[in-house]
Motif scaffolding. Structure first.
Motif, PDB file in Angstrom:
ATOM      1  N   THR A 154       0.815  -1.114  -0.082  1.00  0.00           N
ATOM      2  CA  THR A 154      -0.079  -0.037   0.027  1.00  0.00           C
ATOM      3  C   THR A 154       0.905   1.151   0.122  1.00  0.00           C
ATOM      4  OG1 THR A 154      -0.171   0.078   2.491  1.00  0.00           O
ATOM      5  CG2 THR A 154      -1.975  -1.052   1.321  1.00  0.00           C
ATOM      6  N   ILE A 155       0.546   2.322  -0.566  1.00  0.00           N
ATOM      7  CA  ILE A 155       1.214   3.426  -0.754  1.00  0.00           C
ATOM      8  C   ILE A 155       0.424   4.486   0.233  1.00  0.00           C
ATOM      9  CG2 ILE A 155       1.772   5.337  -2.176  1.00  0.00           C
ATOM     10  CD1 ILE A 155       3.364   2.855  -2.948  1.00  0.00           C
ATOM     11  N   GLY A 156       0.838   5.009   1.116  1.00  0.00           N
ATOM     12  CA  GLY A 156       0.234   6.090   1.872  1.00  0.00           C
ATOM     13  C   GLY A 156      -1.085   5.608   2.570  1.00  0.00           C
ATOM     14  N   GLY A 157      -1.464   4.397   2.485  1.00  0.00           N
ATOM     15  CA  GLY A 157      -2.828   4.070   3.095  1.00  0.00           C
ATOM     16  C   GLY A 157      -3.876   4.471   2.351  1.00  0.00           C
ATOM     17  N   GLY A 158      -4.029   5.388   1.865  1.00  0.00           N
ATOM     18  CA  GLY A 158      -5.453   5.775   1.233  1.00  0.00           C
ATOM     19  C   GLY A 158      -5.667   5.512  -0.316  1.00  0.00           C
ATOM     20  N   ASP A 159      -5.004   4.470  -0.599  1.00  0.00           N
ATOM     21  CA  ASP A 159      -5.088   4.064  -1.964  1.00  0.00           C
ATOM     22  C   ASP A 159      -6.093   2.790  -2.177  1.00  0.00           C
ATOM     23  OD1 ASP A 159      -4.836   3.559  -4.994  1.00  0.00           O
ATOM     24  OD2 ASP A 159      -3.284   2.406  -4.748  1.00  0.00           O
ATOM     25  N   TYR A 160      -7.290   3.083  -2.019  1.00  0.00           N
ATOM     26  CA  TYR A 160      -8.514   1.944  -1.805  1.00  0.00           C
ATOM     27  C   TYR A 160      -8.677   1.364  -3.197  1.00  0.00           C
ATOM     28  CZ  TYR A 160      -8.835   4.008   2.818  1.00  0.00           C
ATOM     29  OH  TYR A 160      -8.484   4.404   4.036  1.00  0.00           O
ATOM     30  N   ASP A 161      -8.771   2.124  -4.138  1.00  0.00           N
ATOM     31  CA  ASP A 161      -8.944   1.801  -5.418  1.00  0.00           C
ATOM     32  C   ASP A 161      -8.164   0.660  -5.994  1.00  0.00           C
ATOM     33  OD1 ASP A 161     -11.217   3.374  -5.997  1.00  0.00           O
ATOM     34  OD2 ASP A 161     -10.105   4.821  -6.920  1.00  0.00           O
ATOM     35  N   GLY A 162      -6.745   0.842  -5.541  1.00  0.00           N
ATOM     36  CA  GLY A 162      -5.732   0.096  -6.197  1.00  0.00           C
ATOM     37  C   GLY A 162      -5.814  -1.337  -5.188  1.00  0.00           C
ATOM     38  N   GLN A 163      -6.126  -1.249  -3.937  1.00  0.00           N
ATOM     39  CA  GLN A 163      -6.332  -2.206  -3.063  1.00  0.00           C
ATOM     40  C   GLN A 163      -7.504  -3.155  -3.453  1.00  0.00           C
ATOM     41  OE1 GLN A 163      -6.169  -0.677   1.119  1.00  0.00           O
ATOM     42  NE2 GLN A 163      -4.568   0.173   0.872  1.00  0.00           N
ATOM     43  N   ILE A 164      -8.495  -2.521  -3.738  1.00  0.00           N
ATOM     44  CA  ILE A 164      -9.886  -3.148  -4.313  1.00  0.00           C
ATOM     45  C   ILE A 164      -9.527  -4.106  -5.217  1.00  0.00           C
ATOM     46  CG2 ILE A 164     -12.000  -2.762  -5.150  1.00  0.00           C
ATOM     47  CD1 ILE A 164     -12.473  -0.571  -3.067  1.00  0.00           C
ATOM     48  N   ALA A 165      -8.797  -3.412  -6.498  1.00  0.00           N
ATOM     49  CA  ALA A 165      -8.510  -3.982  -7.559  1.00  0.00           C
ATOM     50  C   ALA A 165      -7.728  -5.311  -7.196  1.00  0.00           C
ATOM     51  CB  ALA A 165      -7.926  -2.856  -8.608  1.00  0.00           C
ATOM     52  N   SER A 166      -6.743  -5.188  -6.531  1.00  0.00           N
ATOM     53  CA  SER A 166      -5.546  -6.383  -6.119  1.00  0.00           C
ATOM     54  C   SER A 166      -6.347  -7.388  -5.365  1.00  0.00           C
ATOM     55  CB  SER A 166      -4.598  -5.659  -5.118  1.00  0.00           C
ATOM     56  OG  SER A 166      -3.791  -6.785  -4.772  1.00  0.00           O
ATOM     57  N   LEU A 167      -7.337  -7.160  -4.357  1.00  0.00           N
ATOM     58  CA  LEU A 167      -8.289  -8.192  -4.018  1.00  0.00           C
ATOM     59  C   LEU A 167      -9.200  -8.855  -5.057  1.00  0.00           C
ATOM     60  CD1 LEU A 167      -9.284  -6.205  -0.694  1.00  0.00           C
ATOM     61  CD2 LEU A 167      -7.751  -8.190  -0.756  1.00  0.00           C
ATOM     62  N   GLN A 168      -9.685  -8.218  -5.876  1.00  0.00           N
ATOM     63  CA  GLN A 168     -10.445  -8.787  -7.042  1.00  0.00           C
ATOM     64  C   GLN A 168      -9.724  -9.760  -7.960  1.00  0.00           C
ATOM     65  OE1 GLN A 168     -12.110  -5.366  -8.677  1.00  0.00           O
ATOM     66  NE2 GLN A 168     -14.172  -5.262  -7.212  1.00  0.00           N
ATOM     67  N   ARG A 169      -8.564  -9.482  -7.976  1.00  0.00           N
ATOM     68  CA  ARG A 169      -7.749 -10.109  -8.976  1.00  0.00           C
ATOM     69  C   ARG A 169      -7.121 -11.474  -8.127  1.00  0.00           C
ATOM     70  NH1 ARG A 169      -6.133  -5.424 -11.324  1.00  0.00           N
ATOM     71  NH2 ARG A 169      -4.614  -4.740 -10.065  1.00  0.00           N
ATOM     72  N   GLU A 170      -7.079 -11.253  -6.742  1.00  0.00           N
ATOM     73  CA  GLU A 170      -6.665 -12.380  -5.991  1.00  0.00           C
ATOM     74  C   GLU A 170      -7.574 -13.301  -5.873  1.00  0.00           C
ATOM     75  OE1 GLU A 170      -4.648 -11.433  -2.207  1.00  0.00           O
ATOM     76  OE2 GLU A 170      -3.203 -10.111  -3.152  1.00  0.00           O
ATOM     77  N   ASN A 171      -8.952 -12.745  -5.718  1.00  0.00           N
ATOM     78  CA  ASN A 171     -10.150 -13.575  -5.652  1.00  0.00           C
ATOM     79  C   ASN A 171     -10.381 -14.451  -6.943  1.00  0.00           C
ATOM     80  OD1 ASN A 171     -10.878 -12.901  -2.764  1.00  0.00           O
ATOM     81  ND2 ASN A 171     -12.104 -11.153  -3.365  1.00  0.00           N
ATOM     82  N   ALA A 172     -10.152 -13.772  -7.870  1.00  0.00           N
ATOM     83  CA  ALA A 172     -10.347 -14.536  -9.306  1.00  0.00           C
ATOM     84  C   ALA A 172      -9.350 -15.457  -9.302  1.00  0.00           C
ATOM     85  CB  ALA A 172     -10.307 -13.313 -10.351  1.00  0.00           C
ATOM     86  N   GLN A 173      -8.080 -15.143  -9.023  1.00  0.00           N
ATOM     87  CA  GLN A 173      -7.008 -16.317  -9.285  1.00  0.00           C
ATOM     88  C   GLN A 173      -7.225 -17.310  -8.140  1.00  0.00           C
ATOM     89  OE1 GLN A 173      -3.134 -14.772  -7.650  1.00  0.00           O
ATOM     90  NE2 GLN A 173      -2.152 -16.143  -9.275  1.00  0.00           N
ATOM     91  N   LEU A 174      -7.775 -17.179  -6.898  1.00  0.00           N
ATOM     92  CA  LEU A 174      -8.101 -18.149  -6.092  1.00  0.00           C
ATOM     93  C   LEU A 174      -9.346 -19.062  -6.684  1.00  0.00           C
ATOM     94  CD1 LEU A 174      -7.865 -16.636  -2.462  1.00  0.00           C
ATOM     95  CD2 LEU A 174      -6.190 -18.277  -3.536  1.00  0.00           C
ATOM     96  N   ALA A 175     -10.207 -18.549  -7.356  1.00  0.00           N
ATOM     97  CA  ALA A 175     -11.466 -19.276  -7.677  1.00  0.00           C
ATOM     98  C   ALA A 175     -11.175 -20.111  -9.012  1.00  0.00           C
ATOM     99  CB  ALA A 175     -12.503 -18.188  -8.312  1.00  0.00           C
ATOM    100  N   SER A 176     -10.078 -19.458  -9.584  1.00  0.00           N
ATOM    101  CA  SER A 176      -9.700 -20.335 -10.736  1.00  0.00           C
ATOM    102  C   SER A 176      -8.795 -21.426 -10.535  1.00  0.00           C
ATOM    103  CB  SER A 176      -8.959 -19.494 -11.954  1.00  0.00           C
ATOM    104  OG  SER A 176      -7.651 -18.954 -11.378  1.00  0.00           O
ATOM    105  N   ARG A 177      -7.839 -21.501  -9.403  1.00  0.00           N
ATOM    106  CA  ARG A 177      -7.526 -22.758  -8.776  1.00  0.00           C
ATOM    107  C   ARG A 177      -8.222 -23.646  -8.304  1.00  0.00           C
ATOM    108  NH1 ARG A 177      -2.452 -19.479  -5.307  1.00  0.00           N
ATOM    109  NH2 ARG A 177      -1.314 -18.651  -7.053  1.00  0.00           N
ATOM    110  N   ILE A 178      -9.367 -22.956  -7.607  1.00  0.00           N
ATOM    111  CA  ILE A 178     -10.446 -23.957  -7.097  1.00  0.00           C
ATOM    112  C   ILE A 178     -10.986 -24.937  -8.129  1.00  0.00           C
ATOM    113  CG2 ILE A 178     -12.465 -24.298  -5.551  1.00  0.00           C
ATOM    114  CD1 ILE A 178     -11.482 -22.023  -4.161  1.00  0.00           C
ATOM    115  N   ASP A 179     -11.324 -24.197  -9.221  1.00  0.00           N
ATOM    116  CA  ASP A 179     -12.150 -24.731 -10.307  1.00  0.00           C
ATOM    117  C   ASP A 179     -11.169 -25.692 -11.093  1.00  0.00           C
ATOM    118  OD1 ASP A 179     -14.355 -23.700  -9.521  1.00  0.00           O
ATOM    119  OD2 ASP A 179     -13.998 -21.990 -11.064  1.00  0.00           O
ATOM    120  N   GLY A 180      -9.971 -25.238 -11.413  1.00  0.00           N
ATOM    121  CA  GLY A 180      -9.146 -26.032 -12.219  1.00  0.00           C
ATOM    122  C   GLY A 180      -8.077 -27.130 -11.411  1.00  0.00           C
TER     123      GLY A 180
END
Length: 190
Positions: A154-180
């Motif tokens: 995190t940069i400065g603690g206030g970059d919520y858009d970047g954190q949200i995008a990162s969490l969404q990518r991690e969730n998608a990556q985990l979901a693809s691992r579970i399915d495949g």
């Protein structure tokens, strides 16, 4: 350099308005009798004032090139009455000190402005780099966080858009691992 400095000093302290003021304020050359025109009195006063360099035997420039250098100057005023001559000389010295102080202050202000400009330029560069880091982190958040095992960046603690995008990518990556990953893995682990 000293010759230019002396010429500048001469120009500044021997200006006509200043000399007229000194002549009238101190009744030099018996100005109240008006026996001579004011322009002749100003010329007499300029001729009676001497500003010259004091030579010193110092080395200047490259080693082995000895020469006379100037590090100071002398100022004198010739007048028949000592008290008035001393007063005028003291006035000249006071003016020189004021000029020197104002030049030093002007240089200091110029230095401050320069440093402020440099600071604002550097701040703009830092802001630009922080923006690039935020952009890169937003695009590659999952790779950056899971790749080195450092957790979320995190940069400065206030970059919520970047954190949200990162969490969404991690969730998608985990979901693809579970399915495949169900094929060929232990069903209990899945």
């Amino acid at each position: 350099v000293i010759d230019r400095r002396i010429a500048k000093i001469r120009q500044q302290i021997l200006s006509r308005p200043d000399l007229v003021e000194l002549i009238q304020a101190n009744n030099l050359y018996d100005v109240t009798s008006r026996s001579e025109p004011l322009s002749k009195l100003v010329k007499r006063m300029r001729d009676a004032t001497d500003i010259s360099a004091v030579d010193a035997d110092i080395e200047r420039g490259a080693p082995g090139k000895a020469g006379a250098g100037s590090i100071a100057f002398s100022l004198s005023f010739d007048y028949p009455k000592a008290a008035e001559a001393q007063l005028v000389a003291q006035t000249f010295v006071d003016r020189l000190l004021k000029l020197d102080a104002s030049e030093s202050q002007s240089q200091a202000q110029n230095n401050v402005r320069f440093l402020e400009d440099q600071q604002s330029g550097l701040q703009a560069q830092v802001d630009g780099i922080e923006g690039q880091i935020t952009h890169i982190t937003g695009q590659n958040g999952a790779a950056l966080s899971s790749g080195a095992g450092l957790g979320m960046i995190t940069i400065g603690g206030g970059d919520y858009d970047g954190q949200i995008a990162s969490l969404q990518r991690e969730n998608a990556q985990l979901a693809s691992r579970i399915d495949g990953a169900a094929v060929g893995r232990d069903p209990a682990v899945t």
